[in-house]
Design an enzyme around this catalytic site. Structure first.
Site, mmCIF file in Angstrom:
data_model
loop_
_atom_site.group_PDB
_atom_site.id
_atom_site.type_symbol
_atom_site.label_atom_id
_atom_site.label_comp_id
_atom_site.label_asym_id
_atom_site.label_seq_id
_atom_site.Cartn_x
_atom_site.Cartn_y
_atom_site.Cartn_z
ATOM 1 N N CYS A 15 -0.651 5.783 11.514
ATOM 2 C CA CYS A 15 -0.655 4.327 11.704
ATOM 3 C C CYS A 15 -1.069 3.952 13.139
ATOM 4 C CB CYS A 15 0.695 3.762 11.302
ATOM 5 S SG CYS A 15 0.600 2.035 10.843
ATOM 6 N N HIS A 54 2.690 6.177 6.319
ATOM 7 C CA HIS A 54 3.816 6.839 7.002
ATOM 8 C C HIS A 54 4.500 7.900 6.136
ATOM 9 C CE1 HIS A 54 4.137 4.050 10.470
ATOM 10 N NE2 HIS A 54 3.683 3.151 9.616
ATOM 11 N N GLU A 105 6.248 10.233 7.112
ATOM 12 C CA GLU A 105 7.542 10.568 7.721
ATOM 13 C C GLU A 105 8.673 9.665 7.222
ATOM 14 O OE1 GLU A 105 5.092 8.960 9.078
ATOM 15 O OE2 GLU A 105 5.856 7.367 10.384
HETATM 16 N N1 GLN Z 1 0.215 -2.791 13.640
HETATM 17 C C1 GLN Z 1 0.519 -1.709 14.522
HETATM 18 C C2 GLN Z 1 -0.554 -1.582 15.608
HETATM 19 O O1 GLN Z 1 -1.531 -2.251 15.553
HETATM 20 C C3 GLN Z 1 0.648 -0.403 13.784
HETATM 21 C C4 GLN Z 1 1.827 -0.462 12.841
HETATM 22 C C5 GLN Z 1 2.487 0.841 12.584
HETATM 23 O O2 GLN Z 1 2.289 1.821 13.318
HETATM 24 N N2 GLN Z 1 3.336 0.872 11.590
HETATM 25 O O3 GLN Z 1 -0.399 -0.810 16.503
#
Ligand code: GLN
Length: 190
Positions: free
Chosen positions: A78, A174, A176
């Site tokens: 992410c 995710h 995890e």
């Molecule tokens: N929206 C976050 C970003 O732009 C990422 C979200 C996440 O890691 N769950 O960094």
């Protein structure tokens, strides 16, 4: 074979728990000397702008860039995937510091407020026959990949959810936060 989890911000504890569950002995990476001791690094989800700023402040940006994909396998989940990307679209902040070593283009917060968080099964044969539980939280989308980047999973309603370039791995979801540890096991072999 030492694995580190970048522990500046975000959900690094959840990654550490999964790694312990599968028998690895992860260390938390906060300083250059921690980084020097690891051969694999997970960059967790969180806020990519914050993690990027802290990477810069703790002088981790350059050493990660120098080793990523070579003697350091790196997996970004992410926010971590955003930090790995060569190109980031829709940056409100403009020019957030990133690692920028992986030949992928990502769009931050690609699913908008209505779909802030959602879960969807992901068909991803490299991880096995059963679909992966795809947990997305204010997720980015991988909207383009360069040659040499392998697409590992796609979101049913569009966008790439997992990609690999040699020893670099990016997932917009995710693993995890689930009890499915196949992606962690895959990364341990990368
Ligand atoms: N929206 C976050 C970003 O732009 C990422 C979200 C996440 O890691 N769950 O960094």
């Amino acid at each position: 074979m030492t694995i580190g989890v970048l522990a500046l911000q975000g959900d690094f504890r959840e990654h550490i728990e999964v790694l312990r569950r599968i028998g690895a002995r992860p260390i938390e990476v906060r300083l250059p000397q921690h980084l020097a001791a690891v051969e694999r690094l997970i960059i967790p989800g969180g806020e990519s702008t914050t993690i990027g700023r802290l990477l810069n402040r703790y002088q981790l940006l350059e050493p990660i860039r120098a080793r990523a994909g070579r003697d350091l396998a790196v997996w970004g989940t992410c926010a971590g995937a955003i930090l790995l990307a060569r190109e980031v679209l829709d940056q409100k902040q403009g020019g957030q510091p990133g690692i920028g070593v992986m030949d992928i283009r990502v769009r931050r917060n690609a699913f908008g407020s209505q779909l802030d968080s959602f879960e969807v099964p992901l068909v991803a044969p490299v991880f096995g026959e059963a679909p992966l539980p795809g947990v997305f939280i204010r997720a980015p989308q991988i909207v383009g990949v360069g040659r040499g980047v392998e697409v590992l999973a796609e979101v049913p309603n569009g966008g790439i959810a997992a990609a690999r370039q040699g020893r670099l791995l990016a997932t917009t979801f995710h693993p995890e936060l689930t009890d499915d540890d196949r992606v962690h096991r895959y990364f341990m072999e990368l």
